[in-house]
Design a protein around this motif. Structure first.
Motif, mmCIF file in Angstrom:
data_model
loop_
_atom_site.group_PDB
_atom_site.id
_atom_site.type_symbol
_atom_site.label_atom_id
_atom_site.label_comp_id
_atom_site.label_asym_id
_atom_site.label_seq_id
_atom_site.Cartn_x
_atom_site.Cartn_y
_atom_site.Cartn_z
ATOM 1 N N ALA A 37 0.849 -1.190 0.000
ATOM 2 C CA ALA A 37 0.000 0.000 0.000
ATOM 3 C C ALA A 37 0.881 1.235 0.000
ATOM 4 N N SER A 38 0.236 2.394 0.127
ATOM 5 C CA SER A 38 0.991 3.647 0.087
ATOM 6 C C SER A 38 2.004 3.681 1.228
ATOM 7 N N THR A 80 -8.223 7.374 2.888
ATOM 8 C CA THR A 80 -7.471 7.718 4.091
ATOM 9 C C THR A 80 -6.022 8.065 3.780
ATOM 10 N N ASP A 81 -5.401 7.310 2.872
ATOM 11 C CA ASP A 81 -3.996 7.543 2.543
ATOM 12 C C ASP A 81 -3.766 8.879 1.841
ATOM 13 N N ARG A 85 -1.905 14.666 1.227
ATOM 14 C CA ARG A 85 -1.986 15.446 -0.010
ATOM 15 C C ARG A 85 -3.131 16.452 0.067
ATOM 16 N N TYR A 86 -4.261 15.992 0.598
ATOM 17 C CA TYR A 86 -5.414 16.875 0.721
ATOM 18 C C TYR A 86 -5.096 18.036 1.660
ATOM 19 N N GLU A 87 -4.467 17.732 2.785
ATOM 20 C CA GLU A 87 -4.105 18.772 3.751
ATOM 21 C C GLU A 87 -3.118 19.767 3.146
ATOM 22 N N LYS A 88 -2.162 19.256 2.364
ATOM 23 C CA LYS A 88 -1.202 20.139 1.706
ATOM 24 C C LYS A 88 -1.917 21.087 0.752
#
Length: 219
Positions: A37-38, A80-81, A85-88
């Motif tokens: 996974a990531s 979730t992973d 990226r979303y927060e950035k």
């Protein structure tokens, strides 16, 4: 090619593709050789883009392309992973519209502004804050909440346009799949590898029926 490692390769490859489309140099693309996974070793190293919007698109392009690859719709783009990226991307939007702290609050907000704002929203003011200083901090926190909501609206708009751009493009997913194929096999792409693949991608897309079909399905 529906395994986790290949899906991660698609995600990283999409970021590299977006960088090149935005004329942002890619220095290295690294895919973890072992993690299914990531993982922490999955990353794209690139120079920052000049415009905030380009940086947002680069940050989120991997997540959106991953969702398209897996057949998830526009209402289920992030997992979730994808949180970092979303927060950035959100922080990039918020930095553009965030309120400037008044001079009298700079020392108070110097170290943990986010925690201070969250505490004030719950009615917990820092020790020693009262009178005009308390009023100023209260107004700042209210403005912070308004700007945060506006930044979230900005981000949602960019996500909509990004998804529309990728799904409407005749080449984005095709180039991404070319990068992903090579990355899945080699695990690492350096700057020269990325440029060579990008320059040869359009020719390969025209001549490989398999990739033409992948592009058609991703559209």
């Amino acid at each position: 090619m529906t395994n986790h490692r290949y899906a991660n390769a698609v995600s990283l490859a999409a970021q590299a593709t977006m960088c090149l489309l935005k004329k942002v140099p890619v220095l290295k693309v690294q895919l973890d050789q072992n993690a299914p996974a990531s993982g922490a070793n999955n990353h794209v190293i690139h120079l920052p883009a000049k415009y905030w919007q380009d940086n947002v698109w680069i940050a989120l392009s991997g997540s959106v392309a991953h969702a398209i690859h897996e057949g998830r719709g526009k209402n289920n783009l992030f997992m979730t992973d994808d949180a970092p990226r979303y927060e950035k991307a959100f922080n990039l939007c918020y930095e553009l519209v965030s309120p400037r702290a008044p001079a009298q609050l700079k020392d108070l907000l110097r170290f943990n502004p986010k925690e201070t704002v969250e505490a004030v929203h719950k009615g917990n003011y820092p020790e020693g804050v009262h009178g005009h200083l308390k009023g100023s901090l209260t107004r700042y926190c209210k403005e912070h909440s308004k700007r945060k909501e506006f930044a979230e609206e900005m981000l949602n708009t960019e996500i909509h346009h990004l998804f529309k751009f990728i799904t409407g493009s005749n080449s984005f997913m095709g180039i991404t799949y070319l990068f992903a194929e090579e990355l899945h096999e080699q695990s690492t792409l350096n700057a020269e590898d990325v440029i060579d693949l990008y320059c040869g991608s359009y020719v390969q897309m025209r001549t490989q029926p398999k990739l033409q079909e992948l592009i058609r399905l991703a559209a």
